[in-house]
Every structure is written in C-alpha cells, then in structure tokens.
Enzyme design. Structure first.
Site, PDB file in Angstrom:
ATOM      1  N   LEU A   8       0.824  -1.213   0.000  1.00  0.00           N
ATOM      2  CA  LEU A   8       0.000   0.000   0.000  1.00  0.00           C
ATOM      3  C   LEU A   8       0.856   1.260   0.000  1.00  0.00           C
ATOM      4  O   LEU A   8       0.457   2.304  -0.500  1.00  0.00           O
ATOM      5  CB  LEU A   8      -0.899   0.031   1.242  1.00  0.00           C
ATOM      6  CG  LEU A   8      -2.012  -0.999   1.317  1.00  0.00           C
ATOM      7  CD1 LEU A   8      -2.682  -0.949   2.682  1.00  0.00           C
ATOM      8  CD2 LEU A   8      -3.042  -0.742   0.219  1.00  0.00           C
ATOM      9  N   GLY A  11       7.676   3.930   3.463  1.00  0.00           N
ATOM     10  CA  GLY A  11       8.283   5.129   3.999  1.00  0.00           C
ATOM     11  C   GLY A  11       9.701   4.810   4.417  1.00  0.00           C
ATOM     12  O   GLY A  11      10.250   3.764   4.057  1.00  0.00           O
ATOM     13  N   GLY A  14       9.329   1.756   7.058  1.00  0.00           N
ATOM     14  CA  GLY A  14       8.609   0.511   6.866  1.00  0.00           C
ATOM     15  C   GLY A  14       7.826   0.437   5.577  1.00  0.00           C
ATOM     16  O   GLY A  14       7.646   1.421   4.873  1.00  0.00           O
ATOM     17  N   VAL A  16       4.113  -0.835   4.045  1.00  0.00           N
ATOM     18  CA  VAL A  16       2.750  -1.033   4.523  1.00  0.00           C
ATOM     19  C   VAL A  16       2.007  -1.909   3.519  1.00  0.00           C
ATOM     20  O   VAL A  16       1.942  -1.577   2.329  1.00  0.00           O
ATOM     21  CB  VAL A  16       2.030   0.323   4.720  1.00  0.00           C
ATOM     22  CG1 VAL A  16       0.605   0.114   5.200  1.00  0.00           C
ATOM     23  CG2 VAL A  16       2.800   1.204   5.702  1.00  0.00           C
ATOM     24  N   LYS A  31       1.942  -2.432   8.810  1.00  0.00           N
ATOM     25  CA  LYS A  31       3.240  -1.774   8.607  1.00  0.00           C
ATOM     26  C   LYS A  31       4.327  -2.685   9.174  1.00  0.00           C
ATOM     27  O   LYS A  31       4.265  -3.080  10.342  1.00  0.00           O
ATOM     28  CB  LYS A  31       3.227  -0.425   9.328  1.00  0.00           C
ATOM     29  CG  LYS A  31       4.515   0.379   9.207  1.00  0.00           C
ATOM     30  CD  LYS A  31       4.256   1.801   9.749  1.00  0.00           C
ATOM     31  CE  LYS A  31       5.503   2.651   9.807  1.00  0.00           C
ATOM     32  NZ  LYS A  31       5.207   4.026  10.236  1.00  0.00           N
ATOM     33  N   ASP A 124       5.965  15.199  12.264  1.00  0.00           N
ATOM     34  CA  ASP A 124       6.164  14.885  10.845  1.00  0.00           C
ATOM     35  C   ASP A 124       4.871  15.101  10.056  1.00  0.00           C
ATOM     36  O   ASP A 124       4.447  14.255   9.266  1.00  0.00           O
ATOM     37  CB  ASP A 124       6.642  13.431  10.707  1.00  0.00           C
ATOM     38  CG  ASP A 124       7.271  13.149   9.344  1.00  0.00           C
ATOM     39  OD1 ASP A 124       7.636  14.107   8.636  1.00  0.00           O
ATOM     40  OD2 ASP A 124       7.390  11.955   8.981  1.00  0.00           O
TER      41      ASP A 124
HETATM   42  N1  LIG Z   1      -3.381   2.611   7.452  1.00  0.00           N
HETATM   43  C1  LIG Z   1      -2.931   2.723   6.204  1.00  0.00           C
HETATM   44  N2  LIG Z   1      -3.711   2.361   5.156  1.00  0.00           N
HETATM   45  C2  LIG Z   1      -3.272   2.459   3.885  1.00  0.00           C
HETATM   46  N3  LIG Z   1      -2.055   2.922   3.547  1.00  0.00           N
HETATM   47  C3  LIG Z   1      -1.238   3.308   4.547  1.00  0.00           C
HETATM   48  C4  LIG Z   1      -1.617   3.232   5.913  1.00  0.00           C
HETATM   49  N4  LIG Z   1      -0.590   3.683   6.678  1.00  0.00           N
HETATM   50  C5  LIG Z   1       0.371   4.040   5.814  1.00  0.00           C
HETATM   51  N5  LIG Z   1       0.004   3.827   4.542  1.00  0.00           N
HETATM   52  C6  LIG Z   1       0.783   4.145   3.325  1.00  0.00           C
HETATM   53  O1  LIG Z   1       2.151   3.863   3.568  1.00  0.00           O
HETATM   54  C7  LIG Z   1       2.929   5.072   3.490  1.00  0.00           C
HETATM   55  C8  LIG Z   1       4.052   5.009   4.522  1.00  0.00           C
HETATM   56  O2  LIG Z   1       3.492   4.875   5.814  1.00  0.00           O
HETATM   57  P1  LIG Z   1       4.159   5.555   7.088  1.00  0.00           P
HETATM   58  O3  LIG Z   1       4.205   7.028   6.912  1.00  0.00           O
HETATM   59  O4  LIG Z   1       3.468   5.063   8.319  1.00  0.00           O
HETATM   60  O5  LIG Z   1       5.647   4.940   6.999  1.00  0.00           O
HETATM   61  P2  LIG Z   1       7.007   5.588   7.501  1.00  0.00           P
HETATM   62  O6  LIG Z   1       8.089   4.606   7.184  1.00  0.00           O
HETATM   63  O7  LIG Z   1       6.863   5.994   8.926  1.00  0.00           O
HETATM   64  O8  LIG Z   1       7.104   6.870   6.566  1.00  0.00           O
HETATM   65  P3  LIG Z   1       8.042   8.153   6.698  1.00  0.00           P
HETATM   66  O9  LIG Z   1       9.090   7.984   5.656  1.00  0.00           O
HETATM   67  O10 LIG Z   1       7.095   9.284   6.366  1.00  0.00           O
HETATM   68  O11 LIG Z   1       8.538   8.219   8.095  1.00  0.00           O
HETATM   69  C9  LIG Z   1       1.925   6.199   3.705  1.00  0.00           C
HETATM   70  O12 LIG Z   1       2.333   7.424   3.117  1.00  0.00           O
HETATM   71  C10 LIG Z   1       0.691   5.645   3.029  1.00  0.00           C
HETATM   72  O13 LIG Z   1       0.730   5.848   1.627  1.00  0.00           O
END
Ligand SMILES: Nc1ncnc2c1ncn2[C@@H]1O[C@H](COP(=O)(O)OP(=O)(O)OP(=O)(O)O)[C@@H](O)[C@H]1O
Length: 302
Positions: A8, A11, A14, A16, A31, A124
């Site tokens: 999905l 980032g 992680g 997702v 995630k 963020d």
């Molecule tokens: N609950 C969800 N349902 C659907 N897609 C999701 C969900 N949570 C996250 N995503 C998708 O995954 C992407 C990355 O999620 P997230 O921001 O939690 O990861 P991260 O690794 O913490 O990212 P970052 O690089 O911003 O720190 C989001 O931008 C979104 O497109």
C-alpha cells in the site's frame, strides 16, 4: 503474512501491506518495521498505545489495532485507509478546491487538538501523512497517520531536529524551546502549499526558506493569489487570515488547534472561489513538483 500481500505504501521506516485478518476477514493495513529500526518501532508502538485513549474516528487519527513482534521485526496493524494527499495530488492532476482544503484543515486541527491534550508532538506533519479513509465515498473523513517520530513535549530539547525542511518550524531552525506549536506551523505549511499548489520554497538555505514562507503569508492584505487577476473572495480572505495566524513566527503567539477550529474559515459553507477558479488555467500551477514563484506572491508583497 502472505508474501503476495499488496504493497500500500512505503516510507523511511517501513513497508505497509494490505492484509486480511484471518479471524474477522477485515482488510487491514500492516506496517512492517525491520530489525534495524526496532527502536523506531518501539517508539511508534508506545505512541500509538497512548493514542488508543482517543476514539480514532472522532479525533481524525488512524485506528491502531494491535502489533506483533517477531524476532525484533515489528508488524503494526491499522485500519486500512485509502490514499494520502500527496498521492491524490499526483494522480488527480488538479489543484484542490478551497472547500477541500477547508476539510483537510478542519480534520487535522481536530487531530492536533487531541495530540495537544496529551502534550504529544507528531513531528512529521506532511502531505504523505494525511490520508482519506475513502476519498471517493467519504471525502470528509481524513486521518493523521505515522506516529514514528512523535514525542512527548517534555522530551523535546532545544536544538532537536524535527520535521522535514519544508514544514520545519522557525523555533526548530533556531534551536529555541519546542512545543506542540511546531505541528501547527507544519500544518500551515501544508495547507498553504495545497492552496498555491507548490512547495512554498525550494531554497537550500533553511532560514531563507522560512523567511519567504512568513513574508508570503503575512503581507498586509493577505494577498496570496493563484493569479494576479483573480478576484479575491471572502473565502480566500478567511483562509489567508487563518493561515497568517498559524504561520506566526513566535510559537507563543501562534494560534492553537482549539482556537483555530473556531476561526471563520472553518465555518464557511459557500466557496465562490471554487466556482470562479479556472482550474484548467491553474493546471500549470498544479505541478507540485515544479515550484513557480509567480503563484506565491501578490504584487504588494513586501
Ligand atoms: N493505514 C494505512 N492504510 C493504507 N495505507 C497506509 C496506511 N498507513 C500508511 N500507509 C501508506 O504507507 C505510506 C508510509 O506509511 P508511514 O508514513 O506510516 O511509513 P514511515 O516509514 O513511517 O514513513 P516516513 O518515511 O514518512 O517516516 C503512507 O504514506 C501511506 O501511503
């Protein structure tokens, strides 16, 4: 997890995936955070557990269901959301209407109000972390995601680096005391960029960028405009009035989420700008990857 699970999003910390729960058949988002980022996963779980005291739907927060730790790899299960605002802008190739920006602003203020009530800083706020639950069917249902770098205010120290540069608050840049107000600045930067459909600045100099952001949004008449010939309607003026209070350089004077929720921009029901805006003309300005300074400034900007 099924190896064929649909990705999905991804980032820095992680991936997702779309998964189906075996007990309820519910589609969920999982995630995965790998061993090397265990520390971040632990922080995110700790923050998400704190947020479980809130009703996620009432507070515009992503619903966190549960997590699992498998040999220091973490699986965090969330409600499945639809699309983040960044992806929507890239796919739809049209700027958002002011009425749509109003909804995003309102929903994010509700989320920030909840965070402030427990002295938590998200740290963020950006377009990728704002998601629709179902963009087509529920355009007014928006959630804040990603609590991986969230912190309690009491943990923040002068000189801590938070936020991506385009959303970074002046007090972060200057190494001053930090509070929940940094999230308000970031929200201001996000909604301003939605309106002008640009990153507010592309400067590599941190302070130069912040100075531009401030001056562009604080010209005496509030004349941010998408075009020098655009008539400024009441809805635009109300938006700029709120934006100026959010993008207040002094965090002690910056408007709080509760105060902002009472601002007239959020009670508007008529959006003449949406009707008169020539979106086809605006398409050139809609490329969020290609900032164009002519859309940032009005003629009377200092
Ligand atoms: N609950 C969800 N349902 C659907 N897609 C999701 C969900 N949570 C996250 N995503 C998708 O995954 C992407 C990355 O999620 P997230 O921001 O939690 O990861 P991260 O690794 O913490 O990212 P970052 O690089 O911003 O720190 C989001 O931008 C979104 O497109």
């Amino acid at each position: 997890m099924d190896e064929r699970a649909k990705l999905l999003g991804r980032g820095a910390f992680g991936y997702v995936y779309l998964c189906t729960r075996s007990d309820t058949e519910e589609m969920v988002a999982v995630k995965t955070i790998l061993e090397e980022d265990t520390e971040f996963a632990e922080d995110e779980v700790r923050n998400l557990k704190k947020l479980q005291q809130f009703d996620p739907d009432q507070n515009c927060l992503v619903r966190f269901n549960r997590y699992q730790e498998i040999q220091k790899n973490y699986l965090l299960e969330f409600e499945k959301l639809d699309m983040n605002v960044q992806d929507f802008l890239e796919q739809s190739s049209r700027p958002l209407h002011l009425s749509e920006i109003q909804v995003i602003t309102q929903q994010m203020l509700v989320a920030l109000k909840a965070l402030k009530s427990i002295q938590m800083v998200h740290g963020d706020i950006k377009l990728d972390n704002i998601m629709w639950r179902n963009q087509q069917l529920e355009p007014r249902n928006i959630k804040l995601i990603d609590f991986g770098v969230a912190q309690d205010v009491c943990e923040l120290r002068c000189g801590d680096i938070l936020q991506l540069l385009p959303q970074r608050a002046p007090e972060v840049l200057l190494g001053l005391p930090l509070s929940e107000a940094v999230d308000m600045w970031a929200l201001g930067s996000v909604i301003a960029s939605l309106y002008i459909n640009n990153e507010l600045y592309s400067s590599t100099c941190e302070l130069d960028g912040t100075w531009k952001l401030k001056t562009e949004c604080s010209c005496p008449t509030g004349n941010i405009s998408t075009s020098s010939t655009t008539t400024r309607h009441e809805d635009t003026q109300a938006f700029v009035s709120l934006l100026k209070q959010i993008l207040e350089v002094d965090p002690r004077k910056r408007i709080s989420p509760s105060e902002a929720l009472l601002h007239p921009f959020l009670t508007l029901t008529n959006f003449p700008s949406d009707l008169t805006e020539d979106l086809s003309d605006n398409k050139a300005a809609a490329s969020i990857k290609k900032p164009s300074s002519k859309h940032l400034l009005s003629a009377d900007t200092p």
